[in-house]
Design a protein around this motif. Structure first.
Motif, PDB file in Angstrom:
ATOM      1  N   ASP A  93     -18.413   4.613  -8.038  1.00 41.96           N
ATOM      2  CA  ASP A  93     -19.374   5.518  -8.647  1.00 41.96           C
ATOM      3  C   ASP A  93     -19.267   5.515 -10.176  1.00 41.96           C
ATOM      4  N   ALA A 124     -17.446  18.975 -14.636  1.00 43.14           N
ATOM      5  CA  ALA A 124     -18.649  18.941 -13.805  1.00 43.14           C
ATOM      6  C   ALA A 124     -19.888  19.267 -14.630  1.00 43.14           C
ATOM      7  N   VAL A 131     -23.222  17.778 -12.700  1.00 40.57           N
ATOM      8  CA  VAL A 131     -23.139  17.950 -11.247  1.00 40.57           C
ATOM      9  C   VAL A 131     -22.344  19.216 -10.959  1.00 40.57           C
ATOM     10  N   SER A 132     -22.348  19.631  -9.711  1.00 41.26           N
ATOM     11  CA  SER A 132     -21.584  20.811  -9.326  1.00 41.26           C
ATOM     12  C   SER A 132     -20.106  20.458  -9.195  1.00 41.26           C
ATOM     13  N   GLU A 133     -19.245  21.470  -9.279  1.00 39.43           N
ATOM     14  CA  GLU A 133     -17.809  21.245  -9.093  1.00 39.43           C
ATOM     15  C   GLU A 133     -17.534  20.631  -7.718  1.00 39.43           C
ATOM     16  N   ARG A 134     -18.241  21.145  -6.706  1.00 42.32           N
ATOM     17  CA  ARG A 134     -18.025  20.635  -5.352  1.00 42.32           C
ATOM     18  C   ARG A 134     -18.378  19.159  -5.259  1.00 42.32           C
ATOM     19  N   HIS A 135     -19.505  18.765  -5.883  1.00 39.64           N
ATOM     20  CA  HIS A 135     -19.922  17.368  -5.815  1.00 39.64           C
ATOM     21  C   HIS A 135     -18.946  16.466  -6.580  1.00 39.64           C
ATOM     22  N   LEU A 136     -18.492  16.924  -7.748  1.00 39.52           N
ATOM     23  CA  LEU A 136     -17.536  16.125  -8.519  1.00 39.52           C
ATOM     24  C   LEU A 136     -16.225  15.958  -7.743  1.00 39.52           C
ATOM     25  N   THR A 137     -15.784  17.036  -7.115  1.00 34.09           N
ATOM     26  CA  THR A 137     -14.557  16.949  -6.320  1.00 34.09           C
ATOM     27  C   THR A 137     -14.735  15.982  -5.160  1.00 34.09           C
ATOM     28  N   ARG A 138     -15.879  16.023  -4.507  1.00 24.22           N
ATOM     29  CA  ARG A 138     -16.149  15.119  -3.395  1.00 24.22           C
ATOM     30  C   ARG A 138     -16.128  13.662  -3.852  1.00 24.22           C
ATOM     31  N   LEU A 139     -16.727  13.378  -5.017  1.00 24.82           N
ATOM     32  CA  LEU A 139     -16.736  12.017  -5.548  1.00 24.82           C
ATOM     33  C   LEU A 139     -15.333  11.540  -5.911  1.00 24.82           C
ATOM     34  N   LYS A 175     -13.374  10.699  -2.825  1.00 25.78           N
ATOM     35  CA  LYS A 175     -13.847   9.442  -2.241  1.00 25.78           C
ATOM     36  C   LYS A 175     -13.354   8.235  -3.030  1.00 25.78           C
TER      37      LYS A 175
END
Length: 331
Positions: free
Chosen positions: A214, A238, A243-251, A254
């Motif tokens: 990514d 984030a 992006v949201s904190e949740r999305h950054l953490t998910r990336l 991964k």
């Protein structure tokens, strides 16, 4: 025993450095007063010469089939010939036998594959060269493979990551056997680090390849490593990335297998390690440069990452450090 008997196991296409890092360090310890001294020998199948991966030939001093205990330390070298050695009933069988007669058992690099084939790593945590770690884990699910440290001690069994990490493991053995002063003397004569902690990473995030997946993660990582003293809270990162904190953490999970907060803490600890080894800056200055709020916060993060306090780490890295403003504090 009049000396500490150390047997290093070699085989066709073993890595010469895996062998020499161990033998040279122990003989150097003898030259500087190891008492009792190390009695070091190279054992090979049938005692025959082995051609190392570099093309040089080593003469076996003992036939592995004829070596008997008790031994102080058994060390299995690695090398590109490790798969053939791990498939050899002679090599694996006698390594298993000698391990039962040894106070301490170790491997260097892909030598871990041979220990695993002998069942000596089952239920243990072990390391090997980072490139071969996935292979070792896939072939031996009973082994907990950790590719990060330069060496791992689990009970009486030790595994070193790769090539020159054998120096670090052998220096740790010398310190364990004869004290820190002799280990430091040997390291100075070898012109190497006095001793890197075993759980120091094989590859620093500042030298390993950046994430290839990514692009957003790549940009955040580059920002973090280039601005360690800035506000690097996950919310701040984030927002800057849109992006949201949740999305950054998910990336991050991964791509890197860890959260943004954990990545930042690791980056700051590794940067602090570089400054500790290369400068005599006081702990408070290093803490500020690396984004820690205080020397105590630095100490806590450092112990979490390396397992030792920063003051101890600094002592193990160099006998003298380049001068810098201020005097190093203890943390």
């Amino acid at each position: 025993m009049t000396g500490r008997r150390v047997v290093v196991v070699g085989y066709h296409a073993a890595e010469l450095l895996d062998i020499a890092c161990v033998t040279s360090s122990l003989i150097m310890a003898n030259h500087h007063g190891a008492a009792p001294p190390y009695d070091v020998s190279l054992a090979t199948p049938s005692g025959l010469p082995v051609t190392c991966a570099t093309g040089l030939t080593l003469q076996g001093q003992q036939a592995i089939e004829r070596v008997t205990g008790p031994l102080d330390t058994l060390v299995v070298s690695g090398g590109i010939g490790h798969e053939e050695a791990a498939a050899s009933r002679v090599v694996v069988g006698h390594v298993r036998r000698l391990a039962r007669e040894s106070r301490r058992v170790a491997s260097v690099c892909t030598g871990a594959e041979i220990l695993a084939a002998a069942g000596l790593l089952d239920g243990r945590r072990a390391t090997t060269h980072w490139e071969y770690a996935p292979e070792l884990a896939a072939r031996h699910p009973a082994v907990t493979v950790d590719a990060r440290p330069i060496f791992v001690r689990d009970g009486h069994v030790a595994t070193a990551a790769g090539v020159t990490s054998a120096l670090d493991l052998t220096l740790a053995f010398i310190e364990e056997d004869h004290g820190a002063a002799l280990a430091r003397t040997v390291a100075r004569y070898l012109v190497t680090y006095l001793q890197r902690p075993g759980n120091q990473a094989q590859m620093s995030m500042f030298t390993e390849s950046p994430p290839l997946g990514d692009g957003l993660v790549r940009r955040v990582v580059e920002h973090v490593t280039g601005h360690l003293g800035a506000d690097l809270a996950t919310a701040t990162l984030a927002a800057a990335a849109g992006v949201s904190e949740r999305h950054l953490t998910r990336l991050f999970l991964k791509e890197l297998g860890e959260t943004p907060g954990r990545f930042v803490r690791r980056a700051r600890a590794e940067a602090a390690a570089q400054l500790l080894a290369a400068t005599s800056l006081p702990m408070s200055a290093i803490a500020t440069r690396c984004g820690f709020g205080s020397a105590e916060t630095l100490r806590q993060a450092f112990v979490d990452h390396y397992g030792i306090p920063p003051s101890r780490y600094r002592l193990t890295q160099a006998s003298t450090l380049p001068s810098a403003a201020g005097t190093a504090n203890t943390a």
